[in-house]
Motif scaffolding. Structure first.
Motif, short mmCIF file in Angstrom:
data_model
loop_
_atom_site.label_atom_id
_atom_site.label_comp_id
_atom_site.label_asym_id
_atom_site.label_seq_id
_atom_site.Cartn_x
_atom_site.Cartn_y
_atom_site.Cartn_z
N VAL A 1 -8.39 -19.49 -6.45
CA VAL A 1 -7.94 -19.83 -8.44
C VAL A 1 -7.55 -18.34 -8.29
N GLY A 2 -5.98 -17.84 -9.41
CA GLY A 2 -5.94 -16.48 -9.61
C GLY A 2 -7.60 -15.78 -10.29
N LEU A 3 -6.99 -14.45 -10.43
CA LEU A 3 -8.23 -13.54 -10.96
C LEU A 3 -7.41 -13.39 -12.27
N GLU A 4 -8.22 -13.91 -13.71
CA GLU A 4 -8.01 -13.10 -14.56
C GLU A 4 -7.53 -11.90 -15.11
N ASN A 5 -6.83 -11.34 -16.04
CA ASN A 5 -6.56 -9.41 -16.21
C ASN A 5 -6.04 -9.42 -14.71
N SER A 6 -5.55 -9.69 -14.19
CA SER A 6 -4.58 -9.32 -12.70
C SER A 6 -2.70 -9.88 -13.17
N LEU A 7 -2.02 -8.95 -12.48
CA LEU A 7 -0.47 -8.90 -12.64
C LEU A 7 -0.25 -10.38 -12.99
N LEU A 8 -1.19 -11.05 -11.93
CA LEU A 8 -1.57 -12.67 -11.32
C LEU A 8 -1.27 -13.55 -13.30
N GLU A 9 0.50 -13.45 -13.27
CA GLU A 9 0.85 -14.62 -15.13
C GLU A 9 0.60 -16.19 -15.39
N HIS A 10 1.07 -16.23 -14.29
CA HIS A 10 1.03 -18.00 -14.03
C HIS A 10 0.43 -18.40 -12.65
N ASP B 1 0.94 -1.05 -0.13
CA ASP B 1 -0.40 -0.25 -0.19
C ASP B 1 0.72 1.47 0.04
N CYS B 2 2.33 0.34 0.35
CA CYS B 2 2.86 2.84 -0.15
C CYS B 2 3.50 2.62 -1.36
N GLU B 3 2.44 2.06 -2.20
CA GLU B 3 2.42 2.32 -3.72
C GLU B 3 0.87 3.41 -3.91
N ALA B 4 1.60 4.67 -4.97
CA ALA B 4 0.86 5.57 -5.40
C ALA B 4 -0.23 4.71 -5.77
N PHE B 5 -0.60 3.83 -5.81
CA PHE B 5 -1.67 3.54 -6.77
C PHE B 5 -2.17 1.39 -6.34
N SER B 6 -3.25 1.50 -7.38
CA SER B 6 -3.40 0.30 -6.18
C SER B 6 -3.92 -0.93 -7.74
N ASP B 7 -3.37 -1.62 -8.06
CA ASP B 7 -3.05 -2.68 -9.22
C ASP B 7 -4.05 -3.66 -9.18
N ALA B 8 -4.68 -4.51 -10.09
CA ALA B 8 -6.03 -5.46 -9.39
C ALA B 8 -5.79 -6.28 -8.81
N PRO B 9 -6.62 -6.98 -8.36
CA PRO B 9 -6.53 -8.26 -6.94
C PRO B 9 -6.21 -8.99 -7.60
N ILE B 10 -5.49 -10.13 -7.62
CA ILE B 10 -4.75 -11.33 -7.77
C ILE B 10 -5.98 -12.80 -7.69
N VAL B 11 -6.53 -12.52 -6.25
CA VAL B 11 -7.55 -13.46 -6.05
C VAL B 11 -8.81 -12.64 -5.24
N PRO B 12 -9.47 -13.82 -5.10
CA PRO B 12 -11.40 -12.92 -4.56
C PRO B 12 -10.78 -12.74 -3.43
N ASP B 13 -11.43 -11.79 -2.55
CA ASP B 13 -11.42 -11.62 -1.95
C ASP B 13 -11.67 -12.76 -0.40
N ILE B 14 -10.82 -13.03 0.84
CA ILE B 14 -11.32 -13.96 1.25
C ILE B 14 -12.14 -14.06 2.68
N GLY B 15 -11.58 -13.07 3.62
CA GLY B 15 -12.49 -13.15 4.79
C GLY B 15 -11.08 -12.34 5.99
#
Length: 367
Positions: free
Chosen positions: A318-327, A282-296
């Motif tokens: 299961v990883g989310l599509e259209n995120s930085l998670l490439e594999h 959260d130190c980044e001045a942006f927030s990329d798309a989440p890599i997995v769904p919210d959990i708890g």
């Protein structure tokens, strides 16, 4: 040996099951009230979010922890330390303005905000740890002087430690500026042969210690504080990190985390929020798309077990599509290695157990 970790998912069909109610129930089941005493100055350690970031913990969720703390007649204050890099939280004036803009006002949370290491990061206390990399660590004065602490962490990825959770919140988050430098000293930026001498990094360096020599940018590493401003600014991605140094970096973090809670003698509780699980801090001045769904949400008095359980729950998704998670999208795969391939966050957990900060093994108790 294992530690108890309490878990509540985000499913809700009534007011009794909303996130606020779940946080309060987790607080009670983890028995945080056992170590909160009347008039305790209780540090609620969290991250207020960099300007431009929107994945940090929502103030309304923090207010539930404040309310429970007040029920025990303690005196909670929200706190963090100033950053080593030059952003919107590098000094306490900017930091407080950022916290307020991001919603952490007394009227919302019910607790004042105190930046624990002073206006310019010079309020700190030496704490003896006697470990491999440090004999003493430099912990923010107002955190060290607090009577008890509740550590609220947004669980997410991190480019230098694989993930950021309770341990990182203690380590980097409770350290003074000199302490942050000590942790980063082994992981300074390196300029590769891809440098085309554009000079962009020269302007990005707050200490003006990058120069052009013989057709290549050169960093004065003796003066470098590893704020890493230059890493993201290079248009050719010619500045990187020596990944071989990251094991030591994570060990240094663990030793600082150990020092941050040493004097509390067990009067610390931890809550991890597994939501908006972004690739970056959260130190980044942006927030990329989440890599997995919210959990708890998870709670424990053991930060190692808590982070271990959080790590496992993320990997079960299961990883989310259209995120930085490439594999590594499938269930059971290491999602953080899928984003930061060269960084093994398990090192952090293993060394934390080795120094006695907690246990990796846990019993997950669903509420």
């Amino acid at each position: 040996m294992s530690s108890e970790v309490y878990f509540s998912n985000f499913r809700s069909r009534s007011q009794k099951e909303n996130k606020i109610s779940k946080i309060k129930r987790l607080f009670d089941r983890a028995e945080f009230g056992k170590f909160l005493e009347k008039d305790d100055l209780t540090a609620i350690k969290l991250h207020f979010g960099e300007k431009g970031n929107d994945a940090y913990l929502k103030p309304v969720l923090v207010s539930a922890v404040v309310e429970k703390t007040l029920n025990y007649h303690a005196k909670p204050f929200l706190t963090d330390t100033n950053t080593l890099y030059y952003g919107s939280r590098h000094n306490s004036v900017d930091h407080l303005q950022t916290a307020i803009k991001n919603g952490f006002a007394y009227a919302v949370t019910g607790a004042p905000v105190v930046i624990a290491d002073g206006i310019q990061g010079d309020n700190w206390i030496r704490v003896e740890v006697g470990l491999k990399h440090f004999q003493k660590v430099k912990i923010a004065g107002d955190i060290e002087n607090s009577d008890s602490m509740l550590v609220l962490s947004h669980f997410k990825g991190h480019g230098m430690s694989g993930f950021g959770g309770a341990i990182k919140n203690l380590a980097m988050g409770c350290a003074s500026a000199p302490g942050k430098i000590e942790q980063h000293r082994c992981a300074q930026p390196l300029i590769t042969d891809n440098c085309n001498v554009c000079g962009t990094c020269l302007a990005s360096c707050p200490l003006s210690i990058i120069s052009l020599v013989d057709g290549k940018a050169v960093i004065d590493l003796d003066a470098c504080v590893a704020c890493n401003n230059c890493l993201s600014i290079c248009p050719e991605s010619a500045i990187g990190l020596d990944f071989n140094s990251l094991t030591e970096f994570m060990e240094r973090m663990v030793e600082y985390a150990y020092g941050a809670v040493k004097s509390k003698k067990g009067k610390v509780g931890y809550i991890n929020f597994l939501m908006d699980i972004t690739p970056d801090c959260d130190c980044e001045a942006f927030s990329d798309a989440p890599i997995v769904p919210d959990i708890g949400i998870l709670a424990s008095t053991d930060p190692v077990a808590l982070d271990s359980a959080s790590y496992d729950l993320v990997n079960q998704q299961v990883g989310l599509e259209n995120s930085l998670l490439e594999h590594q999208h499938h269930r059971g795969s290491d999602k953080f290695r899928g984003v930061w391939e060269g960084v093994n966050g398990r090192v952090l957990l293993e060394y934390a157990e080795e120094v006695g900060l907690g246990f990796q093994e846990y019993e997950l108790i669903n509420l």
